[in-house]
Structure formats: structure tokens, C-alpha cells
Write a protein that holds these residues in place. Sequence first.
Motif, PDB file in Angstrom:
ATOM      1  N   PHE A   1       0.654  -1.138  -0.017  1.00  0.00           N
ATOM      2  CA  PHE A   1      -0.132  -0.012   0.140  1.00  0.00           C
ATOM      3  C   PHE A   1       0.756   1.213   0.138  1.00  0.00           C
ATOM      4  CE2 PHE A   1      -3.106  -3.247   0.279  1.00  0.00           C
ATOM      5  CZ  PHE A   1      -4.284  -2.749   0.925  1.00  0.00           C
ATOM      6  N   SER A   2       1.621   1.414  -0.921  1.00  0.00           N
ATOM      7  CA  SER A   2       2.678   2.352  -1.189  1.00  0.00           C
ATOM      8  C   SER A   2       1.982   3.678  -1.595  1.00  0.00           C
ATOM      9  CB  SER A   2       3.792   2.075  -1.822  1.00  0.00           C
ATOM     10  OG  SER A   2       3.527   1.505  -3.359  1.00  0.00           O
ATOM     11  N   GLY A   3       0.841   3.528  -2.357  1.00  0.00           N
ATOM     12  CA  GLY A   3       0.157   4.747  -2.933  1.00  0.00           C
ATOM     13  C   GLY A   3      -0.751   5.354  -2.170  1.00  0.00           C
ATOM     14  N   LYS A   4      -1.351   6.803  -2.493  1.00  0.00           N
ATOM     15  CA  LYS A   4      -1.940   7.607  -1.338  1.00  0.00           C
ATOM     16  C   LYS A   4      -2.980   8.175  -2.600  1.00  0.00           C
ATOM     17  CE  LYS A   4      -1.688  11.398   1.532  1.00  0.00           C
ATOM     18  NZ  LYS A   4      -0.692  12.404   2.336  1.00  0.00           N
ATOM     19  N   MET A   5      -4.309   8.362  -1.851  1.00  0.00           N
ATOM     20  CA  MET A   5      -5.071   9.337  -2.348  1.00  0.00           C
ATOM     21  C   MET A   5      -6.060   9.872  -1.425  1.00  0.00           C
ATOM     22  SD  MET A   5      -7.923   6.275  -3.724  1.00  0.00           S
ATOM     23  CE  MET A   5      -8.780   7.382  -4.914  1.00  0.00           C
ATOM     24  N   VAL A   6      -6.760  11.052  -1.603  1.00  0.00           N
ATOM     25  CA  VAL A   6      -7.464  11.752  -0.695  1.00  0.00           C
ATOM     26  C   VAL A   6      -9.108  11.996  -1.312  1.00  0.00           C
ATOM     27  CG1 VAL A   6      -7.930  13.928   0.441  1.00  0.00           C
ATOM     28  CG2 VAL A   6      -5.566  13.459   0.050  1.00  0.00           C
ATOM     29  N   TRP A   7      -9.883  11.675  -0.266  1.00  0.00           N
ATOM     30  CA  TRP A   7     -11.244  11.880  -0.725  1.00  0.00           C
ATOM     31  C   TRP A   7     -11.578  12.840   0.099  1.00  0.00           C
ATOM     32  CZ3 TRP A   7     -14.138   8.464  -3.950  1.00  0.00           C
ATOM     33  CH2 TRP A   7     -13.520   7.135  -4.490  1.00  0.00           C
ATOM     34  N   ARG A   8     -12.419  13.760  -0.835  1.00  0.00           N
ATOM     35  CA  ARG A   8     -12.926  15.002   0.147  1.00  0.00           C
ATOM     36  C   ARG A   8     -14.564  14.725  -0.140  1.00  0.00           C
ATOM     37  NH1 ARG A   8     -10.438  20.181  -2.193  1.00  0.00           N
ATOM     38  NH2 ARG A   8      -9.069  19.481  -0.415  1.00  0.00           N
ATOM     39  N   ILE A   9     -15.080  14.554   1.134  1.00  0.00           N
ATOM     40  CA  ILE A   9     -16.456  14.300   1.365  1.00  0.00           C
ATOM     41  C   ILE A   9     -17.244  15.464   1.557  1.00  0.00           C
ATOM     42  CG2 ILE A   9     -18.338  12.760   2.515  1.00  0.00           C
ATOM     43  CD1 ILE A   9     -16.496  11.329   0.342  1.00  0.00           C
TER      44      ILE A   9
ATOM     45  N   ARG B   1     -17.045   5.187   4.080  1.00  0.00           N
ATOM     46  CA  ARG B   1     -15.715   4.315   4.065  1.00  0.00           C
ATOM     47  C   ARG B   1     -15.422   4.067   2.741  1.00  0.00           C
ATOM     48  NH1 ARG B   1     -19.250  -0.460   6.518  1.00  0.00           N
ATOM     49  NH2 ARG B   1     -18.396   0.062   8.557  1.00  0.00           N
ATOM     50  N   PHE B   2     -14.356   3.313   2.571  1.00  0.00           N
ATOM     51  CA  PHE B   2     -13.734   2.869   1.240  1.00  0.00           C
ATOM     52  C   PHE B   2     -13.596   1.499   0.901  1.00  0.00           C
ATOM     53  CE2 PHE B   2     -12.584   7.381   2.689  1.00  0.00           C
ATOM     54  CZ  PHE B   2     -13.268   8.222   1.841  1.00  0.00           C
TER      55      PHE B   2
ATOM     56  N   GLY C   1     -13.820  -5.761  -3.535  1.00  0.00           N
ATOM     57  CA  GLY C   1     -14.429  -6.094  -1.962  1.00  0.00           C
ATOM     58  C   GLY C   1     -13.672  -6.601  -1.140  1.00  0.00           C
ATOM     59  N   LYS C   2     -12.261  -6.757  -1.446  1.00  0.00           N
ATOM     60  CA  LYS C   2     -11.394  -7.544  -0.629  1.00  0.00           C
ATOM     61  C   LYS C   2     -10.857  -6.580   0.361  1.00  0.00           C
ATOM     62  CE  LYS C   2      -9.903 -11.198  -3.970  1.00  0.00           C
ATOM     63  NZ  LYS C   2      -8.783 -11.854  -4.654  1.00  0.00           N
ATOM     64  N   TRP C   3     -10.596  -5.418   0.199  1.00  0.00           N
ATOM     65  CA  TRP C   3     -10.139  -4.511   1.248  1.00  0.00           C
ATOM     66  C   TRP C   3     -11.168  -3.295   1.549  1.00  0.00           C
ATOM     67  CZ3 TRP C   3      -5.651  -5.979   3.513  1.00  0.00           C
ATOM     68  CH2 TRP C   3      -4.916  -7.289   2.894  1.00  0.00           C
ATOM     69  N   ARG C   4     -10.953  -2.685   2.851  1.00  0.00           N
ATOM     70  CA  ARG C   4     -11.773  -1.647   2.998  1.00  0.00           C
ATOM     71  C   ARG C   4     -10.847  -0.697   4.059  1.00  0.00           C
ATOM     72  NH1 ARG C   4     -17.223  -2.993   6.190  1.00  0.00           N
ATOM     73  NH2 ARG C   4     -17.421  -4.410   4.520  1.00  0.00           N
ATOM     74  N   TRP C   5     -11.491   0.645   3.979  1.00  0.00           N
ATOM     75  CA  TRP C   5     -10.727   1.501   4.803  1.00  0.00           C
ATOM     76  C   TRP C   5     -11.943   2.468   5.403  1.00  0.00           C
ATOM     77  CZ3 TRP C   5      -9.238   0.483   0.114  1.00  0.00           C
ATOM     78  CH2 TRP C   5      -8.032  -0.059  -0.214  1.00  0.00           C
ATOM     79  N   PRO C   6     -12.146   2.468   6.859  1.00  0.00           N
ATOM     80  CA  PRO C   6     -11.188   1.814   7.934  1.00  0.00           C
ATOM     81  C   PRO C   6     -11.597   0.388   7.918  1.00  0.00           C
ATOM     82  CG  PRO C   6     -12.937   3.076   8.848  1.00  0.00           C
ATOM     83  CD  PRO C   6     -13.130   3.242   7.496  1.00  0.00           C
ATOM     84  N   GLY C   7     -10.740  -0.437   8.683  1.00  0.00           N
ATOM     85  CA  GLY C   7     -11.053  -1.826   8.601  1.00  0.00           C
ATOM     86  C   GLY C   7     -12.173  -2.297   9.450  1.00  0.00           C
ATOM     87  N   GLY C   8     -12.873  -3.673   9.209  1.00  0.00           N
ATOM     88  CA  GLY C   8     -14.013  -4.225  10.136  1.00  0.00           C
ATOM     89  C   GLY C   8     -15.206  -3.388   9.850  1.00  0.00           C
ATOM     90  N   THR C   9     -15.751  -3.029  11.023  1.00  0.00           N
ATOM     91  CA  THR C   9     -16.953  -2.438  10.966  1.00  0.00           C
ATOM     92  C   THR C   9     -16.967  -0.894  11.312  1.00  0.00           C
ATOM     93  OG1 THR C   9     -17.366  -2.845  13.532  1.00  0.00           O
ATOM     94  CG2 THR C   9     -18.293  -4.613  11.888  1.00  0.00           C
TER      95      THR C   9
ATOM     96  N   ASP D   1     -11.618  15.886   4.600  1.00  0.00           N
ATOM     97  CA  ASP D   1     -10.775  15.335   3.671  1.00  0.00           C
ATOM     98  C   ASP D   1     -10.330  13.910   4.400  1.00  0.00           C
ATOM     99  OD1 ASP D   1     -10.926  17.451   2.000  1.00  0.00           O
ATOM    100  OD2 ASP D   1      -8.789  18.125   2.185  1.00  0.00           O
ATOM    101  N   GLN D   2     -10.231  12.843   3.677  1.00  0.00           N
ATOM    102  CA  GLN D   2      -9.900  11.549   4.318  1.00  0.00           C
ATOM    103  C   GLN D   2      -8.782  11.018   3.282  1.00  0.00           C
ATOM    104  OE1 GLN D   2     -10.710  10.060   7.277  1.00  0.00           O
ATOM    105  NE2 GLN D   2      -8.676   9.169   6.996  1.00  0.00           N
ATOM    106  N   SER D   3      -7.441  10.732   3.728  1.00  0.00           N
ATOM    107  CA  SER D   3      -6.398  10.456   3.005  1.00  0.00           C
ATOM    108  C   SER D   3      -6.348   8.913   3.380  1.00  0.00           C
ATOM    109  CB  SER D   3      -5.244  11.205   3.539  1.00  0.00           C
ATOM    110  OG  SER D   3      -3.951  10.428   2.867  1.00  0.00           O
ATOM    111  N   ILE D   4      -5.960   8.134   2.351  1.00  0.00           N
ATOM    112  CA  ILE D   4      -5.963   6.779   2.554  1.00  0.00           C
ATOM    113  C   ILE D   4      -4.830   6.194   1.867  1.00  0.00           C
ATOM    114  CG2 ILE D   4      -8.273   6.129   3.049  1.00  0.00           C
ATOM    115  CD1 ILE D   4      -8.507   4.939  -0.007  1.00  0.00           C
ATOM    116  N   SER D   5      -4.047   5.143   2.368  1.00  0.00           N
ATOM    117  CA  SER D   5      -2.669   4.489   1.591  1.00  0.00           C
ATOM    118  C   SER D   5      -3.615   3.328   1.015  1.00  0.00           C
ATOM    119  CB  SER D   5      -2.000   4.140   2.666  1.00  0.00           C
ATOM    120  OG  SER D   5      -1.240   5.261   3.345  1.00  0.00           O
ATOM    121  N   CYS D   6      -3.172   3.238  -0.336  1.00  0.00           N
ATOM    122  CA  CYS D   6      -3.607   2.213  -1.297  1.00  0.00           C
ATOM    123  C   CYS D   6      -2.589   1.828  -2.466  1.00  0.00           C
ATOM    124  CB  CYS D   6      -4.893   2.974  -1.858  1.00  0.00           C
ATOM    125  SG  CYS D   6      -4.559   4.415  -2.506  1.00  0.00           S
ATOM    126  N   PRO D   7      -2.868   0.618  -2.880  1.00  0.00           N
ATOM    127  CA  PRO D   7      -2.001   0.157  -3.855  1.00  0.00           C
ATOM    128  C   PRO D   7      -2.012   1.077  -5.194  1.00  0.00           C
ATOM    129  CG  PRO D   7      -3.362  -1.636  -3.171  1.00  0.00           C
ATOM    130  CD  PRO D   7      -3.817  -0.573  -2.408  1.00  0.00           C
TER     131      PRO D   7
END
Length: 224
Positions: free
Chosen positions: A122-130, A143-144, A149-157, A170-176
Amino acid sequence: MNRLTVVVLSMAALMHGAHAAEKVLKITNRRDAFPVWEVYISPTGQSEWGKDQLGGKTIGAGQSHSWTIPWDGCYVDVMAKTFTGLTAETRSLNVCGGAEWVIYDVTPKSQVQPSGNATSNFSGKMVWRITDKCANTESIRFRFFTEDGKWRWPGGTEYWYTKKFGESYDQSISCPTGRTICYGAWQPSNGLSWGAGAEGTDMCPSCCYVCDGKVHEMTLTCEK
């Protein structure tokens, strides 16, 4: 390329018919949640795919679709595509006597597949502005998800949420890098949802973007 004919009979019934009817291709979607939106079929060796053979229909998770092959020869090339452009291909498939192609996961050739220690990929990055533009006093949860459907941010519930009408978050996430990421948002009390929904299972051609280091904006209103 000639348009293919949709077959409504079972494979077993078709195989007892005339020789032309034996040249049947069945595609089965075994993905967890997402439909196949486009299918392209051409004689093996042909340089162009031609038209989408689903004609606006989809193959939902767990569903199948069949075609008879009208041209001479037994071998075809097949490509399936999701609404975000992820593709799977099979080449030189022998359809004489009937053939089934089962799709378990649709991935682009350049996609990074998480394995082992997920964070190492997960070396990439993107920002979602909601932006919350739904003035009904309830916060919007979001969430993202990866497109498969194999991965989600944040994890679990867990989830993030808006706190005030009219504000942006603004929510930044690390992603492939290069992987398709979709947003899902919802209001449980009012029964509203946006994008891919609370569990990432809703179809949403406009709610997904590639992990590309950019800012992607989503304005959520009460009107659907």
C-alpha cells in the motif's frame, strides 16, 4: 464482428441439438459482489474485439449468460469488463461441444495484488473530500473499498462520519498505486445511501477512482 445470439436453453439441452447449436459459450460470474458489465467475443486471432455482446445487460454475482457462436471454427477469444474498466481475458477457448468460462476475479494486468503483509503493497495514496450537503440533521457515515471488495478503509465495522451540514472532510488513505478504490456512504436512520453503500456492494459507475495521489471530491445531497 457479428452480434451473438443469446441462448435461453440449458447447456445440456443445447448439446443434444444441431451442430451449430453445440457451439455455445457460457460465462459464469463467481465474483463476491460485483457484476460483469461488458463481454467481448471474437474469433481467435482477430485483431479487434467488436461490440459489447451484453447489449446493456449485466451478469450479476452468481449468475450466468450464454451465447451461440455464429461463425466457422471452434476457437474464440473472450474479454469481460466491470463498470470501472477492470478486465479479464481468455484466449483460444474451444466452444465446439459447449464451453463454460468462470470468472472468479476481474483484475487489470497492471494491478498490484495485496499479499502477505498488506501494508508493504500500500505505497500509494489518495485523498477523498466528502462534502455533506444533506440537510436532515443526521451525520453521513462513509468508508472506502477496493473494487473487488477484498479491502476496506477503515477496517472491520469501523467508519468515518461527517459532523456538520455544509462542511467538507478530507480523508487520506494509503492504497496500492493503480488500484481502483470506491467510496460508500450511508445514513442508517434515514435509510439513505450513496456510492457503493455501507458494504461496497451497490453498483456505482461514478463512485470509483484509481489510487493516483490526487484529491477526489464527492458532494452528497439528500436528493437521489
